[in-house]
Design a protein around this motif. Sequence first.
Motif: not given
Length: 286
Positions: A180-196
């Motif tokens: 949906l958002l398709r940002p110009s930079s690659e989204p950051r991904t995290y192992k857990s919700r707390d880390e995010a």
Amino acid sequence: MVTTPRTLAFASAAAVLLAASACTPQAQPAPMPTVSMACVKDSLPTQTPGKLTIATGEPADEPWFVDDKPANGKGFESAVAYAVAEQLGYARDDVTWTRVASDAAVAPGPKTFDFGIDRYSMTEEHKQAVDFSAPYHLVRQAVVALESSKIADRKALAELRDARLGAQADTTSHQAITDLLRPSSEPRTYKSRDEAAKALRSGRIDGLVVDLPTAFDLTGGKIDDAVIVGQLPQVGSPEAFGLLLAKDSPLAGCVSAAVGRLASDGVLEELEQQWLTQTAKAPNLT
């Protein structure tokens, strides 16, 4: 089977909602129970004759409830519960609230309430132990940012394309960013919700995409100065919330049909707009 125009209208409305809500195995509601009685107050075998006992947790969190007082009719889930009660012929004075922990509510066995409302997720595991109504809410994803973020006041999906966004890996939240958002930079991904969440607090990302209940949790005190930028359109396999009843409850058909009628009449959408979008300040991003 007793059939009346009211019964048939309820059943028809519920069937419409079920057809509209069936998305994936995760989000699909249980099969529609047979409505074997007239869905009116005097015919319903409730815990207390002439009364409707509704359960929720403790505390009853905002914006689903207000001031931890389910009986005041304020908040999305309190308003939905009273709307269902009205469909079944119960006045507000006919409704009694009781507190039941979530783990106890979803466990097998008899219940001390007629139905429960507390963001109960309609998972296959839960359906082995309890019954659910048709869904009254399909969870959407939302963008959370710090008040100081450059994206905090943005209103449209396109305005988030230049943002550094993050989400927990392999989730619907991450899918919402890419689809949906398709940002110009690659989204950051995290192992857990707390880390995010830590990444958002530290400013390593401009915005965090999470499901709406989590967004309310984060902005309700877990992250200082966090705000909900907005809700995203539906994507992926949405989590569905349903009213919870005892397994094989004779009330299941009528309660489910009442929810269906509220959906087909647009009442559920109106309540979402009032309590989630406007009062809780979770606007829709378009």
